[in-house]
Scaffold this motif. Structure first.
Motif, PDB file in Angstrom:
ATOM      1  N   SER A 183       0.743  -1.439   0.121  1.00 22.21           N
ATOM      2  CA  SER A 183      -0.045  -0.001  -0.028  1.00 22.21           C
ATOM      3  C   SER A 183       0.826   1.197   0.138  1.00 22.21           C
ATOM      4  O   SER A 183       1.952   1.145   0.311  1.00 22.21           O
ATOM      5  CB  SER A 183      -1.087  -0.029   1.277  1.00 22.21           C
ATOM      6  N   GLU A 184       0.121   2.222  -0.451  1.00 26.23           N
ATOM      7  CA  GLU A 184       0.826   3.765  -0.359  1.00 26.23           C
ATOM      8  C   GLU A 184       1.109   4.292   0.847  1.00 26.23           C
ATOM      9  O   GLU A 184       2.231   4.779   1.295  1.00 26.23           O
ATOM     10  CB  GLU A 184      -0.021   4.653  -1.120  1.00 26.23           C
ATOM     11  N   ILE A 185       0.183   3.990   1.895  1.00 25.49           N
ATOM     12  CA  ILE A 185       0.265   4.359   3.288  1.00 25.49           C
ATOM     13  C   ILE A 185      -0.129   2.996   4.167  1.00 25.49           C
ATOM     14  O   ILE A 185      -0.640   2.274   3.788  1.00 25.49           O
ATOM     15  CB  ILE A 185      -0.500   5.726   3.527  1.00 25.49           C
ATOM     16  N   ASP A 186       0.296   3.255   5.349  1.00 26.15           N
ATOM     17  CA  ASP A 186      -0.019   2.226   6.368  1.00 26.15           C
ATOM     18  C   ASP A 186      -0.275   2.849   7.664  1.00 26.15           C
ATOM     19  O   ASP A 186      -0.875   4.089   7.712  1.00 26.15           O
ATOM     20  CB  ASP A 186       1.264   1.177   6.635  1.00 26.15           C
ATOM     21  N   PRO A 200       1.436  10.949   9.853  1.00 27.07           N
ATOM     22  CA  PRO A 200       1.809  11.113   8.598  1.00 27.07           C
ATOM     23  C   PRO A 200       3.300  10.792   8.318  1.00 27.07           C
ATOM     24  O   PRO A 200       4.088  10.780   9.061  1.00 27.07           O
ATOM     25  CB  PRO A 200       1.889  12.641   8.571  1.00 27.07           C
ATOM     26  N   THR A 201       3.771  10.512   7.271  1.00 25.67           N
ATOM     27  CA  THR A 201       5.112  10.118   6.695  1.00 25.67           C
ATOM     28  C   THR A 201       5.134  10.251   5.275  1.00 25.67           C
ATOM     29  O   THR A 201       4.234  10.101   4.231  1.00 25.67           O
ATOM     30  CB  THR A 201       5.542   8.828   7.096  1.00 25.67           C
ATOM     31  N   ASP A 202       6.410  10.485   4.515  1.00 23.92           N
ATOM     32  CA  ASP A 202       6.740  10.516   3.331  1.00 23.92           C
ATOM     33  C   ASP A 202       7.220   9.030   2.726  1.00 23.92           C
ATOM     34  O   ASP A 202       7.220   8.821   1.602  1.00 23.92           O
ATOM     35  CB  ASP A 202       7.949  11.502   2.778  1.00 23.92           C
ATOM     36  N   LEU A 203       7.316   8.225   3.783  1.00 20.74           N
ATOM     37  CA  LEU A 203       7.963   6.666   3.524  1.00 20.74           C
ATOM     38  C   LEU A 203       6.958   6.167   2.775  1.00 20.74           C
ATOM     39  O   LEU A 203       5.713   5.967   3.035  1.00 20.74           O
ATOM     40  CB  LEU A 203       8.192   6.007   4.616  1.00 20.74           C
ATOM     41  N   THR A 204       7.100   5.553   1.805  1.00 18.54           N
ATOM     42  CA  THR A 204       6.180   4.658   0.901  1.00 18.54           C
ATOM     43  C   THR A 204       6.892   3.815  -0.110  1.00 18.54           C
ATOM     44  O   THR A 204       8.090   4.214  -0.420  1.00 18.54           O
ATOM     45  CB  THR A 204       5.043   5.493   0.022  1.00 18.54           C
ATOM     46  N   PRO A 205       6.375   2.723  -0.447  1.00 21.94           N
ATOM     47  CA  PRO A 205       5.183   1.904  -0.252  1.00 21.94           C
ATOM     48  C   PRO A 205       5.409   1.023   1.023  1.00 21.94           C
ATOM     49  O   PRO A 205       6.436   0.708   1.637  1.00 21.94           O
ATOM     50  CB  PRO A 205       5.060   1.007  -1.252  1.00 21.94           C
ATOM     51  N   TRP A 206       4.267   0.440   1.565  1.00 22.04           N
ATOM     52  CA  TRP A 206       4.110  -0.333   2.832  1.00 22.04           C
ATOM     53  C   TRP A 206       3.640  -1.663   2.623  1.00 22.04           C
ATOM     54  O   TRP A 206       2.674  -1.611   1.686  1.00 22.04           O
ATOM     55  CB  TRP A 206       3.592   0.484   3.946  1.00 22.04           C
ATOM     56  N   ILE A 207       4.439  -2.628   3.143  1.00 20.52           N
ATOM     57  CA  ILE A 207       4.013  -3.982   3.111  1.00 20.52           C
ATOM     58  C   ILE A 207       3.164  -4.107   4.633  1.00 20.52           C
ATOM     59  O   ILE A 207       3.717  -4.012   5.575  1.00 20.52           O
ATOM     60  CB  ILE A 207       4.954  -5.055   3.246  1.00 20.52           C
ATOM     61  N   GLY A 208       1.930  -4.651   4.622  1.00 16.33           N
ATOM     62  CA  GLY A 208       1.312  -4.618   5.984  1.00 16.33           C
ATOM     63  C   GLY A 208       0.389  -5.967   5.897  1.00 16.33           C
ATOM     64  O   GLY A 208       0.200  -6.677   4.775  1.00 16.33           O
ATOM     65  N   PHE A 209      -0.223  -6.173   7.060  1.00 14.76           N
ATOM     66  CA  PHE A 209      -1.057  -7.220   7.300  1.00 14.76           C
ATOM     67  C   PHE A 209      -0.792  -8.413   6.784  1.00 14.76           C
ATOM     68  O   PHE A 209      -1.427  -9.478   6.237  1.00 14.76           O
ATOM     69  CB  PHE A 209      -2.578  -6.921   6.427  1.00 14.76           C
TER      70      PHE A 209
END
Length: 149
Positions: free
Chosen positions: A65-68, A72-81
């Motif tokens: 995902s783009e955010i997690d 707020p953060t500029d870090l992207t993308p995220w792996i989650g769940f």
């Protein structure tokens, strides 16, 4: 086994029913977001739900995902769940999904992918390094891992 994308699947209701069998609270939350068509509103339009399947059996799932939950953060993308069903654990199934996410990141031409978790010792096996501790949306400290692409 193969990786499919939930939103591209012709049988997303079957996969949602499979995901609901997860014994993990966060997995149930993800199911709720999918049922209510809220996932992309929260995590970004380009975000994906990836499923590792063995025929009609769901083995493992995660999000790219783009955010997690670090905002707020500029870090992207995220792996989650990231979740693997108990019968399939200790077989490298989550690693297959992580690798798939890394390929997506490579295609997206990003420098790194991030994971927010409090697990220690799991993601390191797949080449992720502790980046720093950050506050999540619940106000709790979370360990952020990074893997350079």
């Amino acid at each position: 086994m193969k990786v499919i994308e939930y939103f591209d699947s012709r049988d997303s209701s079957h996969w949602l029913n499979q995901m609901q069998k997860s014994d993990w609270r966060a997995g149930q939350y993800l199911c709720e977001l999918l049922r209510e068509s809220m996932f992309k509103n929260i995590f970004g339009e380009k975000s994906k739900v990836l499923l590792l399947v063995d025929g009609r059996e769901l083995v493992s799932f995660c999000t790219y995902s783009e955010i997690d939950d670090i905002q707020p953060t500029d870090l992207t993308p995220w792996i989650g769940f990231v979740y693997t069903f108990p019968a399939y654990r200790n077989r490298g199934c989550a690693g297959k999904l992580l690798k798939h996410c890394e390929e997506l990141a490579k295609n997206d031409k990003v420098e790194a992918v991030y994971i927010s978790t409090n697990h220690v010792g799991f993601y390191e096996k797949y080449g992720y390094e502790f980046y720093k501790t950050m506050e999540d949306i619940a106000g709790e400290c979370s360990r952020v891992y990074r893997k350079r692409i």
